[in-house]
Scaffold this motif. Structure first.
Motif, PDB file in Angstrom:
ATOM      1  N   MET A   8       0.843  -1.181   0.000  1.00 16.51           N
ATOM      2  CA  MET A   8       0.000   0.000   0.000  1.00 16.51           C
ATOM      3  C   MET A   8       0.889   1.245   0.000  1.00 16.51           C
ATOM      4  O   MET A   8       1.962   1.249   0.575  1.00 16.51           O
ATOM      5  N   ASN A   9       0.399   2.280  -0.644  1.00 11.58           N
ATOM      6  CA  ASN A   9       1.093   3.558  -0.616  1.00 11.58           C
ATOM      7  C   ASN A   9       0.645   4.359   0.604  1.00 11.58           C
ATOM      8  O   ASN A   9      -0.554   4.486   0.864  1.00 11.58           O
ATOM      9  N   GLN A  10       1.598   4.884   1.336  1.00 12.69           N
ATOM     10  CA  GLN A  10       1.331   5.766   2.471  1.00 12.69           C
ATOM     11  C   GLN A  10       1.858   7.145   2.082  1.00 12.69           C
ATOM     12  O   GLN A  10       2.942   7.257   1.514  1.00 12.69           O
ATOM     13  N   ILE A  11       1.089   8.177   2.387  1.00 12.28           N
ATOM     14  CA  ILE A  11       1.466   9.531   2.002  1.00 12.28           C
ATOM     15  C   ILE A  11       1.530  10.403   3.243  1.00 12.28           C
ATOM     16  O   ILE A  11       0.558  10.491   4.001  1.00 12.28           O
ATOM     17  N   LEU A  12       2.685  11.038   3.430  1.00 11.58           N
ATOM     18  CA  LEU A  12       2.867  11.964   4.545  1.00 11.58           C
ATOM     19  C   LEU A  12       3.055  13.363   3.966  1.00 11.58           C
ATOM     20  O   LEU A  12       3.984  13.599   3.191  1.00 11.58           O
ATOM     21  N   LEU A  13       2.170  14.261   4.319  1.00  7.70           N
ATOM     22  CA  LEU A  13       2.264  15.659   3.916  1.00  7.70           C
ATOM     23  C   LEU A  13       2.923  16.409   5.056  1.00  7.70           C
ATOM     24  O   LEU A  13       2.446  16.348   6.189  1.00  7.70           O
ATOM     25  N   VAL A  14       4.019  17.109   4.777  1.00  2.23           N
ATOM     26  CA  VAL A  14       4.795  17.738   5.844  1.00  2.23           C
ATOM     27  C   VAL A  14       5.091  19.176   5.447  1.00  2.23           C
ATOM     28  O   VAL A  14       5.588  19.432   4.351  1.00  2.23           O
ATOM     29  N   SER A  15       4.778  20.111   6.361  1.00  2.17           N
ATOM     30  CA  SER A  15       4.957  21.526   6.015  1.00  2.17           C
ATOM     31  C   SER A  15       5.255  22.384   7.234  1.00  2.17           C
ATOM     32  O   SER A  15       5.070  21.971   8.373  1.00  2.17           O
ATOM     33  N   HIS A  16       5.677  23.592   6.925  1.00  2.00           N
ATOM     34  CA  HIS A  16       5.726  24.647   7.932  1.00  2.00           C
ATOM     35  C   HIS A  16       4.274  25.078   8.166  1.00  2.00           C
ATOM     36  O   HIS A  16       3.492  25.172   7.214  1.00  2.00           O
ATOM     37  N   GLY A  17       3.906  25.332   9.400  1.00  2.00           N
ATOM     38  CA  GLY A  17       2.547  25.802   9.687  1.00  2.00           C
ATOM     39  C   GLY A  17       1.491  24.797   9.265  1.00  2.00           C
ATOM     40  O   GLY A  17       1.730  23.596   9.241  1.00  2.00           O
ATOM     41  N   ASP A  18       0.328  25.305   8.914  1.00  3.79           N
ATOM     42  CA  ASP A  18      -0.838  24.453   8.655  1.00  3.79           C
ATOM     43  C   ASP A  18      -1.048  24.071   7.190  1.00  3.79           C
ATOM     44  O   ASP A  18      -2.105  23.555   6.834  1.00  3.79           O
ATOM     45  N   LEU A  19      -0.074  24.322   6.341  1.00  2.00           N
ATOM     46  CA  LEU A  19      -0.243  24.001   4.924  1.00  2.00           C
ATOM     47  C   LEU A  19      -0.592  22.527   4.715  1.00  2.00           C
ATOM     48  O   LEU A  19      -1.507  22.198   3.959  1.00  2.00           O
ATOM     49  N   ALA A  20       0.126  21.624   5.372  1.00  2.00           N
ATOM     50  CA  ALA A  20      -0.116  20.185   5.198  1.00  2.00           C
ATOM     51  C   ALA A  20      -1.528  19.810   5.642  1.00  2.00           C
ATOM     52  O   ALA A  20      -2.210  19.025   4.973  1.00  2.00           O
ATOM     53  N   LYS A  21      -1.979  20.374   6.746  1.00  2.00           N
ATOM     54  CA  LYS A  21      -3.338  20.085   7.230  1.00  2.00           C
ATOM     55  C   LYS A  21      -4.381  20.591   6.247  1.00  2.00           C
ATOM     56  O   LYS A  21      -5.373  19.910   5.963  1.00  2.00           O
ATOM     57  N   GLY A  22      -4.169  21.786   5.714  1.00  2.00           N
ATOM     58  CA  GLY A  22      -5.091  22.330   4.717  1.00  2.00           C
ATOM     59  C   GLY A  22      -5.094  21.508   3.439  1.00  2.00           C
ATOM     60  O   GLY A  22      -6.138  21.294   2.821  1.00  2.00           O
ATOM     61  N   MET A  23      -3.921  21.049   3.038  1.00  2.00           N
ATOM     62  CA  MET A  23      -3.808  20.217   1.838  1.00  2.00           C
ATOM     63  C   MET A  23      -4.580  18.912   2.039  1.00  2.00           C
ATOM     64  O   MET A  23      -5.318  18.482   1.150  1.00  2.00           O
ATOM     65  N   LEU A  24      -4.433  18.301   3.199  1.00  2.00           N
ATOM     66  CA  LEU A  24      -5.151  17.064   3.505  1.00  2.00           C
ATOM     67  C   LEU A  24      -6.658  17.305   3.467  1.00  2.00           C
ATOM     68  O   LEU A  24      -7.411  16.517   2.891  1.00  2.00           O
ATOM     69  N   GLN A  25      -7.093  18.385   4.051  1.00  2.00           N
ATOM     70  CA  GLN A  25      -8.523  18.712   4.076  1.00  2.00           C
ATOM     71  C   GLN A  25      -9.046  18.910   2.645  1.00  2.00           C
ATOM     72  O   GLN A  25     -10.114  18.414   2.293  1.00  2.00           O
ATOM     73  N   THR A  26      -8.304  19.597   1.821  1.00  2.00           N
ATOM     74  CA  THR A  26      -8.728  19.861   0.449  1.00  2.00           C
ATOM     75  C   THR A  26      -8.751  18.583  -0.377  1.00  2.00           C
ATOM     76  O   THR A  26      -9.699  18.338  -1.138  1.00  2.00           O
ATOM     77  N   VAL A  27      -7.718  17.755  -0.244  1.00  2.00           N
ATOM     78  CA  VAL A  27      -7.682  16.485  -0.973  1.00  2.00           C
ATOM     79  C   VAL A  27      -8.865  15.617  -0.558  1.00  2.00           C
ATOM     80  O   VAL A  27      -9.527  15.004  -1.405  1.00  2.00           O
ATOM     81  N   SER A  28      -9.172  15.586   0.723  1.00  2.00           N
ATOM     82  CA  SER A  28     -10.308  14.792   1.215  1.00  2.00           C
ATOM     83  C   SER A  28     -11.617  15.297   0.627  1.00  2.00           C
ATOM     84  O   SER A  28     -12.514  14.506   0.311  1.00  2.00           O
ATOM     85  N   MET A  29     -11.724  16.599   0.462  1.00  2.00           N
ATOM     86  CA  MET A  29     -12.930  17.189  -0.120  1.00  2.00           C
ATOM     87  C   MET A  29     -13.067  16.784  -1.592  1.00  2.00           C
ATOM     88  O   MET A  29     -14.159  16.513  -2.068  1.00  2.00           O
ATOM     89  N   LEU A  30     -11.943  16.723  -2.304  1.00  2.00           N
ATOM     90  CA  LEU A  30     -11.971  16.426  -3.735  1.00  2.00           C
ATOM     91  C   LEU A  30     -12.136  14.945  -4.055  1.00  2.00           C
ATOM     92  O   LEU A  30     -12.892  14.580  -4.957  1.00  2.00           O
ATOM     93  N   ILE A  31     -11.388  14.088  -3.355  1.00  2.00           N
ATOM     94  CA  ILE A  31     -11.408  12.662  -3.716  1.00  2.00           C
ATOM     95  C   ILE A  31     -11.921  11.754  -2.602  1.00  2.00           C
ATOM     96  O   ILE A  31     -11.918  10.543  -2.745  1.00  2.00           O
ATOM     97  N   GLY A  32     -12.362  12.346  -1.506  1.00  2.00           N
ATOM     98  CA  GLY A  32     -12.907  11.567  -0.400  1.00  2.00           C
ATOM     99  C   GLY A  32     -11.863  11.286   0.673  1.00  2.00           C
ATOM    100  O   GLY A  32     -10.666  11.489   0.467  1.00  2.00           O
ATOM    101  N   GLU A  33     -12.358  10.830   1.798  1.00  2.00           N
ATOM    102  CA  GLU A  33     -11.479  10.504   2.917  1.00  2.00           C
ATOM    103  C   GLU A  33     -10.635   9.282   2.570  1.00  2.00           C
ATOM    104  O   GLU A  33     -11.152   8.283   2.095  1.00  2.00           O
TER     105      GLU A  33
END
Length: 139
Positions: free
Chosen positions: A1-26
């Motif tokens: 399985m592919n595991q994806i870790l989004l890592v950023s300064h500040g909340d960029l990674a959290k926002g990216m995760l939220q947006t991706v979830s909105m577009l393609i689902g949880e």
């Protein structure tokens, strides 16, 4: 399985995760890690703790916000593990491109995903001006 870790300064990674979830689902294989100046738990420690929960056969794609930044430089220390791929310059197209791949991504496919994500960065003013000059019409 592919595991994806989004890592950023500040909340960029959290926002990216939220947006991706909105577009393609949880998805249960994407995780966000944010780095702050006053972090009590070191970023690398938190990432390593998450990696320990994965199967040995999992492919891990770590996407950081900017090449050469402190977050990217810290994660570079994980590249001694053969199943980790680190990509800097995360954007939404890149995350979606990787997240929609079910199996290990071969080098040429990864290059294609990266190129497509780079092509999504467009100066719309220049693009529209060029198109208007080409067609001689208003858009």
């Amino acid at each position: 399985m592919n595991q994806i870790l989004l890592v950023s300064h500040g909340d960029l990674a959290k926002g990216m995760l939220q947006t991706v979830s909105m577009l393609i689902g949880e998805l249960d294989n994407i995780y966000a890690f944010s780095s702050y100046r006053d972090d009590e738990n070191a970023l690398l420690y938190r990432i390593n703790e998450k990696i320990k929960t994965f199967n040995k056969s999992d492919e891990i794609y770590i996407l950081t916000d900017i090449f050469g930044g402190s977050v990217n430089n810290e994660v570079l220390t994980l590249l001694n593990q053969p199943n980790i791929t680190l990509i800097a310059g995360m954007n939404l197209g890149l995350v979606v491109g990787i997240a929609t791949q079910a199996d290990k991504i071969n080098e040429s496919e990864l290059d294609r995903i990266i190129q497509e994500s780079q092509q999504g960065i467009i100066n719309c003013n220049a693009f529209l001006a060029k198109e208007m000059n080409k067609e001689g019409d208003d858009l």
